[in-house]
Design a protein around this motif. Sequence first.
Motif, PDB file in Angstrom:
ATOM      1  N   LEU A 171      -5.724   6.694  -3.310  1.00  0.00           N
ATOM      2  CA  LEU A 171      -4.360   6.835  -2.310  1.00  0.00           C
ATOM      3  C   LEU A 171      -4.088   8.060  -2.372  1.00  0.00           C
ATOM      4  N   LYS A 172      -4.397   9.069  -3.555  1.00  0.00           N
ATOM      5  CA  LYS A 172      -3.872  10.424  -3.705  1.00  0.00           C
ATOM      6  C   LYS A 172      -4.571  11.268  -2.654  1.00  0.00           C
ATOM      7  N   GLN A 190       0.742   4.162  -2.723  1.00  0.00           N
ATOM      8  CA  GLN A 190       0.606   5.207  -2.608  1.00  0.00           C
ATOM      9  C   GLN A 190       1.815   6.200  -2.976  1.00  0.00           C
ATOM     10  N   GLU A 200       1.175   9.186  -5.664  1.00  0.00           N
ATOM     11  CA  GLU A 200       1.668  10.655  -5.374  1.00  0.00           C
ATOM     12  C   GLU A 200       2.571  11.290  -6.325  1.00  0.00           C
ATOM     13  N   ARG A 251       0.940  -1.089   0.095  1.00  0.00           N
ATOM     14  CA  ARG A 251      -0.042   0.002  -0.014  1.00  0.00           C
ATOM     15  C   ARG A 251       0.863   1.371  -0.050  1.00  0.00           C
ATOM     16  N   GLU A 252       1.856   1.300   0.856  1.00  0.00           N
ATOM     17  CA  GLU A 252       2.739   2.305   1.028  1.00  0.00           C
ATOM     18  C   GLU A 252       3.561   2.571  -0.604  1.00  0.00           C
TER      19      GLU A 252
END
Length: 135
Positions: free
Chosen positions: A130-131, A96, A100, A92-93
Amino acid sequence: MVKRITDKYHTNDPLLIASHKQILIFYEDFKNVWGYFNSSRRVMMIHVNSNLSEELQRFVIAHELGHRIMHPNVNVPFLRSNTLHSIERIEREANQFAVELLVEDQLLLDGLTIYEAAAVCGVPVELAYLKKIPR
């Protein structure tokens, strides 16, 4: 973290950032893998599935850059194959980070929805959430 990197390299292009960081990119014929990061003898490499669209390849490179920058000592394929550790947070990180990096704030400030901006930037729309919305 993304702002720091884009300010340092004056770009949000994951290929240029990888080049600045001396990370080699290899396009390979994978069946079930989109890509992965590894290093050998201090040579850093991102391996990308050559069967993906160019847009998705760009996203994969951004995602793998996220792993390199945020999780430099984590071997995700090893964890996935040989342990019971959950890799959901790590993935997930990295997702993200890629979102971004690729979805520019200005698009949202200009009135596009996060889903429209994701589509314009080649980011899978299912990851648009996720933005972070710029203020």
